[in-house]
Design a protein around this motif. Sequence first.
Motif, PDB file in Angstrom:
ATOM      1  N   LEU A 128       0.829  -1.208   0.000  1.00  0.00           N
ATOM      2  CA  LEU A 128       0.000   0.000   0.000  1.00  0.00           C
ATOM      3  C   LEU A 128       0.862   1.257   0.000  1.00  0.00           C
ATOM      4  CD1 LEU A 128      -2.799  -0.920   2.581  1.00  0.00           C
ATOM      5  CD2 LEU A 128      -2.849  -1.153   0.094  1.00  0.00           C
ATOM      6  N   GLY A 129       2.115   1.126   0.401  1.00  0.00           N
ATOM      7  CA  GLY A 129       3.021   2.258   0.400  1.00  0.00           C
ATOM      8  C   GLY A 129       3.888   2.344  -0.838  1.00  0.00           C
ATOM      9  N   ASP A 130       3.595   1.542  -1.870  1.00  0.00           N
ATOM     10  CA  ASP A 130       4.368   1.579  -3.119  1.00  0.00           C
ATOM     11  C   ASP A 130       4.276   2.967  -3.754  1.00  0.00           C
ATOM     12  OD1 ASP A 130       5.537  -0.721  -5.169  1.00  0.00           O
ATOM     13  OD2 ASP A 130       4.739   1.017  -6.225  1.00  0.00           O
ATOM     14  N   SER A 131       5.287   3.319  -4.512  1.00  0.00           N
ATOM     15  CA  SER A 131       5.324   4.638  -5.144  1.00  0.00           C
ATOM     16  C   SER A 131       4.354   4.767  -6.313  1.00  0.00           C
ATOM     17  CB  SER A 131       6.741   4.936  -5.645  1.00  0.00           C
ATOM     18  OG  SER A 131       7.156   3.945  -6.574  1.00  0.00           O
ATOM     19  N   SER A 132       3.818   3.650  -6.792  1.00  0.00           N
ATOM     20  CA  SER A 132       2.900   3.660  -7.935  1.00  0.00           C
ATOM     21  C   SER A 132       1.450   3.566  -7.473  1.00  0.00           C
ATOM     22  CB  SER A 132       3.213   2.475  -8.853  1.00  0.00           C
ATOM     23  OG  SER A 132       2.130   2.213  -9.727  1.00  0.00           O
ATOM     24  N   THR A 133       0.619   4.495  -7.961  1.00  0.00           N
ATOM     25  CA  THR A 133      -0.814   4.440  -7.665  1.00  0.00           C
ATOM     26  C   THR A 133      -1.430   3.156  -8.201  1.00  0.00           C
ATOM     27  OG1 THR A 133      -0.926   6.844  -7.808  1.00  0.00           O
ATOM     28  CG2 THR A 133      -3.013   5.665  -7.908  1.00  0.00           C
ATOM     29  N   THR A 134      -0.967   2.701  -9.339  1.00  0.00           N
ATOM     30  CA  THR A 134      -1.474   1.471  -9.937  1.00  0.00           C
ATOM     31  C   THR A 134      -1.233   0.282  -9.015  1.00  0.00           C
ATOM     32  OG1 THR A 134      -1.120   2.288 -12.177  1.00  0.00           O
ATOM     33  CG2 THR A 134      -1.244  -0.081 -11.919  1.00  0.00           C
ATOM     34  N   VAL A 135      -0.019   0.189  -8.487  1.00  0.00           N
ATOM     35  CA  VAL A 135       0.310  -0.912  -7.577  1.00  0.00           C
ATOM     36  C   VAL A 135      -0.496  -0.791  -6.292  1.00  0.00           C
ATOM     37  CG1 VAL A 135       2.152  -1.979  -6.218  1.00  0.00           C
ATOM     38  CG2 VAL A 135       2.595  -1.249  -8.566  1.00  0.00           C
ATOM     39  N   GLN A 136      -0.660   0.421  -5.789  1.00  0.00           N
ATOM     40  CA  GLN A 136      -1.474   0.628  -4.587  1.00  0.00           C
ATOM     41  C   GLN A 136      -2.908   0.149  -4.814  1.00  0.00           C
ATOM     42  OE1 GLN A 136      -0.630   4.927  -4.082  1.00  0.00           O
ATOM     43  NE2 GLN A 136       0.044   4.406  -2.003  1.00  0.00           N
ATOM     44  N   CYS A 137      -3.469   0.472  -5.980  1.00  0.00           N
ATOM     45  CA  CYS A 137      -4.833   0.020  -6.314  1.00  0.00           C
ATOM     46  C   CYS A 137      -4.916  -1.502  -6.315  1.00  0.00           C
ATOM     47  CB  CYS A 137      -5.243   0.536  -7.690  1.00  0.00           C
ATOM     48  SG  CYS A 137      -5.833   2.222  -7.733  1.00  0.00           S
ATOM     49  N   ALA A 138      -3.955  -2.138  -6.978  1.00  0.00           N
ATOM     50  CA  ALA A 138      -3.971  -3.594  -7.096  1.00  0.00           C
ATOM     51  C   ALA A 138      -3.814  -4.252  -5.725  1.00  0.00           C
ATOM     52  CB  ALA A 138      -2.861  -4.053  -8.039  1.00  0.00           C
ATOM     53  N   ALA A 139      -2.906  -3.725  -4.899  1.00  0.00           N
ATOM     54  CA  ALA A 139      -2.689  -4.289  -3.566  1.00  0.00           C
ATOM     55  C   ALA A 139      -3.922  -4.099  -2.688  1.00  0.00           C
ATOM     56  CB  ALA A 139      -1.467  -3.639  -2.923  1.00  0.00           C
ATOM     57  N   THR A 140      -4.561  -2.937  -2.804  1.00  0.00           N
ATOM     58  CA  THR A 140      -5.762  -2.671  -2.015  1.00  0.00           C
ATOM     59  C   THR A 140      -6.881  -3.620  -2.401  1.00  0.00           C
ATOM     60  OG1 THR A 140      -5.159  -0.334  -1.837  1.00  0.00           O
ATOM     61  CG2 THR A 140      -7.435  -0.899  -1.354  1.00  0.00           C
ATOM     62  N   HIS A 141      -7.051  -3.833  -3.706  1.00  0.00           N
ATOM     63  CA  HIS A 141      -8.095  -4.764  -4.165  1.00  0.00           C
ATOM     64  C   HIS A 141      -7.805  -6.182  -3.684  1.00  0.00           C
ATOM     65  CE1 HIS A 141     -11.236  -6.483  -6.668  1.00  0.00           C
ATOM     66  NE2 HIS A 141     -10.351  -7.419  -6.997  1.00  0.00           N
ATOM     67  N   ALA A 142      -6.555  -6.618  -3.808  1.00  0.00           N
ATOM     68  CA  ALA A 142      -6.196  -7.967  -3.370  1.00  0.00           C
ATOM     69  C   ALA A 142      -6.443  -8.136  -1.872  1.00  0.00           C
ATOM     70  CB  ALA A 142      -4.731  -8.254  -3.701  1.00  0.00           C
ATOM     71  N   LEU A 143      -6.143  -7.092  -1.114  1.00  0.00           N
ATOM     72  CA  LEU A 143      -6.343  -7.143   0.333  1.00  0.00           C
ATOM     73  C   LEU A 143      -7.804  -7.374   0.691  1.00  0.00           C
ATOM     74  CD1 LEU A 143      -4.835  -6.717   3.071  1.00  0.00           C
ATOM     75  CD2 LEU A 143      -5.470  -4.302   2.902  1.00  0.00           C
ATOM     76  N   SER A 144      -8.714  -6.802  -0.115  1.00  0.00           N
ATOM     77  CA  SER A 144     -10.139  -6.907   0.196  1.00  0.00           C
ATOM     78  C   SER A 144     -10.614  -8.357   0.251  1.00  0.00           C
ATOM     79  CB  SER A 144     -10.970  -6.125  -0.833  1.00  0.00           C
ATOM     80  OG  SER A 144     -10.995  -6.782  -2.091  1.00  0.00           O
ATOM     81  N   GLU A 145      -9.985  -9.236  -0.539  1.00  0.00           N
ATOM     82  CA  GLU A 145     -10.410 -10.631  -0.588  1.00  0.00           C
ATOM     83  C   GLU A 145      -9.495 -11.551   0.218  1.00  0.00           C
ATOM     84  OE1 GLU A 145     -10.989 -11.838  -4.625  1.00  0.00           O
ATOM     85  OE2 GLU A 145     -12.415 -10.236  -5.053  1.00  0.00           O
TER      86      GLU A 145
END
Length: 213
Positions: free
Chosen positions: A119-136
């Motif tokens: 979630l602290g990655d420098s890329s917004t794209t990676v943050q989005c993907a990590a956040t979505h993965a975390l939800s499940e």
Amino acid sequence: VVWDSMLDFCAGRLEDTPVTPIPSDLPQTADEACAMLHSGSMEADRMGAAYTLARMVRGAAGESESSAALKLLVETLASTEGEEVLPIGQQWRDDVRRATMYGLSAAGQRAVPSLIKLLGDSSTTVQCAATHALSEAVTTPTAEMVDTLIGLLEPTAAEISRVFENEDANAADQLKLLHATVLQTLGFIGTRASGLGMVDLVHSIVSRAAMPC
């Protein structure tokens, strides 16, 4: 492996070691599955590889392969120094990262600490993907997890306003997606917390995230 993982998710078995063995026509080691993920020319191959890695993370091939599979999934999702990570929906190694996101979603609670770090990655794209993965992936919500996610909301909202004023519509769209994905994930976590009787955590999410938005 995709169907088996979905069944485990629906049955609440993401913390359990998978009972069904990895099919013989799929890679049997983390290194082989990662190679298939990166080289697969078809979506089915990439998804099969990602979900194979997810089942390895959960212990389907033993503890040594579990650690290796998680490390390879995280490294594939994360941005690296000097790499341009384009917005979601464009060719940002989209095919590989998207499959990896779903793999981490299916990896369960073992993947959660790594996803929180992403979630602290420098890329917004990676943050989005990590956040979505975390939800499940989350099966056991914590107050610290909620704090981290809520910590993304206000700075993201302020940044949306700033880039929008600078007429950078594409950047604003990606930040809006991150903001919405964080709220979605808080909703998933709140639902799980409610089912576990974690009333204080549910109230924290509602009062700090849902009501202000």
